[in-house]
Motif scaffolding. Structure first.
Motif, PDB file in Angstrom:
ATOM      1  N   GLU A  12      -4.966   2.996  -2.023  1.00 24.04           N
ATOM      2  CA  GLU A  12      -6.156   3.629  -1.430  1.00 24.04           C
ATOM      3  C   GLU A  12      -5.797   4.588  -0.291  1.00 24.04           C
ATOM      4  O   GLU A  12      -6.687   5.230   0.264  1.00 24.04           O
ATOM      5  CB  GLU A  12      -7.135   2.570  -0.931  1.00 24.04           C
ATOM      6  CG  GLU A  12      -6.573   1.752   0.205  1.00 24.04           C
ATOM      7  CD  GLU A  12      -7.637   1.034   1.014  1.00 24.04           C
ATOM      8  OE1 GLU A  12      -8.805   1.065   0.645  1.00 24.04           O
ATOM      9  OE2 GLU A  12      -7.268   0.467   2.059  1.00 24.04           O
TER      10      GLU A  12
ATOM     11  N   GLU B  59       0.832  -1.215   0.000  1.00 23.58           N
ATOM     12  CA  GLU B  59       0.000   0.000   0.000  1.00 23.58           C
ATOM     13  C   GLU B  59       0.866   1.265   0.000  1.00 23.58           C
ATOM     14  O   GLU B  59       1.783   1.413   0.811  1.00 23.58           O
ATOM     15  CB  GLU B  59      -0.942  -0.003   1.214  1.00 23.58           C
ATOM     16  CG  GLU B  59      -1.870   1.190   1.210  1.00 23.58           C
ATOM     17  CD  GLU B  59      -3.034   1.058   2.189  1.00 23.58           C
ATOM     18  OE1 GLU B  59      -3.444  -0.078   2.504  1.00 23.58           O
ATOM     19  OE2 GLU B  59      -3.529   2.100   2.641  1.00 23.58           O
TER      20      GLU B  59
ATOM     21  N   HIS C 104      -7.598  -7.550  -0.362  1.00 18.78           N
ATOM     22  CA  HIS C 104      -7.424  -6.508   0.650  1.00 18.78           C
ATOM     23  C   HIS C 104      -8.216  -6.932   1.881  1.00 18.78           C
ATOM     24  O   HIS C 104      -9.446  -6.846   1.909  1.00 18.78           O
ATOM     25  CB  HIS C 104      -7.937  -5.184   0.078  1.00 18.78           C
ATOM     26  CG  HIS C 104      -7.467  -3.997   0.835  1.00 18.78           C
ATOM     27  ND1 HIS C 104      -6.214  -3.455   0.673  1.00 18.78           N
ATOM     28  CD2 HIS C 104      -8.062  -3.246   1.796  1.00 18.78           C
ATOM     29  CE1 HIS C 104      -6.067  -2.409   1.469  1.00 18.78           C
ATOM     30  NE2 HIS C 104      -7.177  -2.268   2.168  1.00 18.78           N
TER      31      HIS C 104
ATOM     32  N   HIS D 154      -3.455  -4.375   2.921  1.00 18.02           N
ATOM     33  CA  HIS D 154      -4.242  -3.661   3.943  1.00 18.02           C
ATOM     34  C   HIS D 154      -3.480  -3.450   5.258  1.00 18.02           C
ATOM     35  O   HIS D 154      -3.561  -2.392   5.849  1.00 18.02           O
ATOM     36  CB  HIS D 154      -5.585  -4.336   4.250  1.00 18.02           C
ATOM     37  CG  HIS D 154      -6.356  -3.677   5.356  1.00 18.02           C
ATOM     38  ND1 HIS D 154      -6.922  -2.425   5.217  1.00 18.02           N
ATOM     39  CD2 HIS D 154      -6.652  -4.075   6.622  1.00 18.02           C
ATOM     40  CE1 HIS D 154      -7.540  -2.090   6.355  1.00 18.02           C
ATOM     41  NE2 HIS D 154      -7.383  -3.069   7.223  1.00 18.02           N
TER      42      HIS D 154
ATOM     43  N   GLU E  65     -11.211  -0.797   1.425  1.00 25.09           N
ATOM     44  CA  GLU E  65     -12.334  -0.115   2.080  1.00 25.09           C
ATOM     45  C   GLU E  65     -12.219   1.413   2.004  1.00 25.09           C
ATOM     46  O   GLU E  65     -13.191   2.112   2.252  1.00 25.09           O
ATOM     47  CB  GLU E  65     -12.444  -0.599   3.538  1.00 25.09           C
ATOM     48  CG  GLU E  65     -11.564   0.093   4.556  1.00 25.09           C
ATOM     49  CD  GLU E  65     -10.067  -0.205   4.417  1.00 25.09           C
ATOM     50  OE1 GLU E  65      -9.686  -1.019   3.563  1.00 25.09           O
ATOM     51  OE2 GLU E  65      -9.275   0.394   5.173  1.00 25.09           O
ATOM     52  N   LYS E  66     -11.053   1.942   1.610  1.00 26.55           N
ATOM     53  CA  LYS E  66     -10.886   3.396   1.543  1.00 26.55           C
ATOM     54  C   LYS E  66     -10.906   3.941   0.101  1.00 26.55           C
ATOM     55  O   LYS E  66     -10.628   5.107  -0.116  1.00 26.55           O
ATOM     56  CB  LYS E  66      -9.552   3.806   2.195  1.00 26.55           C
ATOM     57  CG  LYS E  66      -9.465   3.477   3.680  1.00 26.55           C
ATOM     58  CD  LYS E  66      -8.359   4.269   4.373  1.00 26.55           C
ATOM     59  CE  LYS E  66      -6.988   3.944   3.870  1.00 26.55           C
ATOM     60  NZ  LYS E  66      -6.231   2.977   4.658  1.00 26.55           N
TER      61      LYS E  66
HETATM   62 FE   LIG Z   1      -7.367  -0.793   3.701  1.00 28.36          FE
END
Ligand SMILES: [Fe+2]
Length: 266
Positions: free
Chosen positions: A39, A8, A152, A177, A67-68
């Motif tokens: 993200e 990430e 993720h 993540h 999720e972002k």
């Molecule tokens: Fe995440």
């Protein structure tokens, strides 16, 4: 085929690491395709359109999310028009964007699938990622042996299960993540490369890429405090997967390169 899946990318420090290190690494290792979760590239929370375009300019081919992915309002609109930015495929169908795509690499086609886990994901409640992975991967197998799944998810258990569920069907199942590189990279018995978490592009001497002082305050006192980007010990991390023409992985190498060029800027 050599595919790099970056950890990430967190904030400006992550952008700097990609800017300084990705092109030389691609050349040195002969990398054919670069996939990255981004993200959190915009200050650690979401991905704005300008930052996405900058990452493509720096040499990333496909951006995945989690999720972002919809935190930035301009991305909510833009993602439907840019098929090189994926959002998890198990979002409801009506949600903008797409969760998978075929990418051309020379004469070959690579299928990239992005999914989001459900364990310990408090803000999202998506469809069963395993069932979706099974059906999407089996459909993709008719088109190409090169299949990359970026999962993720929060827990090592959920990510490990996905690895074994897709063993022999996908070339690689790569977890993202947690932003901390795990030491469990391996080739499963059916030829699927796996790692629970492929780390982070950004500050290593930090809490998830953020300045430790504020993160400590938030947890110790249970009160809200803004997170600040951190620039201490910037690294480019990820995994490099080498896949044979049969779609089976031959190796998975953990990449962890220090960005010395950025030291004077931070
Ligand atoms: Fe995440």
């Amino acid at each position: 085929m050599k595919v790099l899946i970056l950890g990430e990318i967190v904030g400006k420090a992550g952008l700097m690491a990609v800017r300084d290190l990705l092109r030389p690494l691609k050349k040195e290792k002969g990398i054919d395709l670069v996939i990255a979760n981004a993200e959190g590239v915009t200050s650690g929370y979401g991905i704005g359109v300008q930052h996405a375009m900058t990452l493509f300019k720096y040499g990333i081919d496909v951006i995945t999310g989690g999720e972002k992915i919809f935190y930035k309002l301009d991305m909510q609109d833009f993602i439907g028009r840019k098929d090189r930015i994926l959002r998890p495929a198990n979002y409801p169908e009506a949600v903008a964007g797409r969760g998978a795509r075929f990418v051309n690499v020379g004469e070959d086609k690579v299928f990239v699938l992005n999914l989001l886990g459900n364990a310990d994901m408090l803000s999202t409640h998506l469809a069963n990622p395993f069932i979706m992975a099974d059906s999407m991967v089996s459909r993709a197998q008719a088109e190409t042996p090169y299949i990359f799944v970026v999962f993720h998810a929060s827990t090592t258990a959920e990510k490990g299960v996905m690895g074994y569920e897709l063993d022999s069907k996908a070339s690689a199942v790569i977890g993202t993540h947690c932003k901390v590189m795990s030491a469990d990279s391996r080739i499963l018995s059916g030829g699927t490369a796996f790692i629970s978490d492929n780390g982070r592009c950004g500050s290593f001497m930090s809490v998830g890429g953020f300045k430790p002082e504020n993160e400590v305050h938030k947890m110790v006192y249970s009160t809200f405090m803004r997170s600040f980007e951190c620039f201490d010990d910037i690294r480019l991390q990820g995994v490099l997967v080498t896949v044979g023409r049969d779609g089976k992985s031959q190796s998975i190498e953990r990449i962890d390169v220090k960005d010395t060029a950025s030291a004077s800027e931070s």
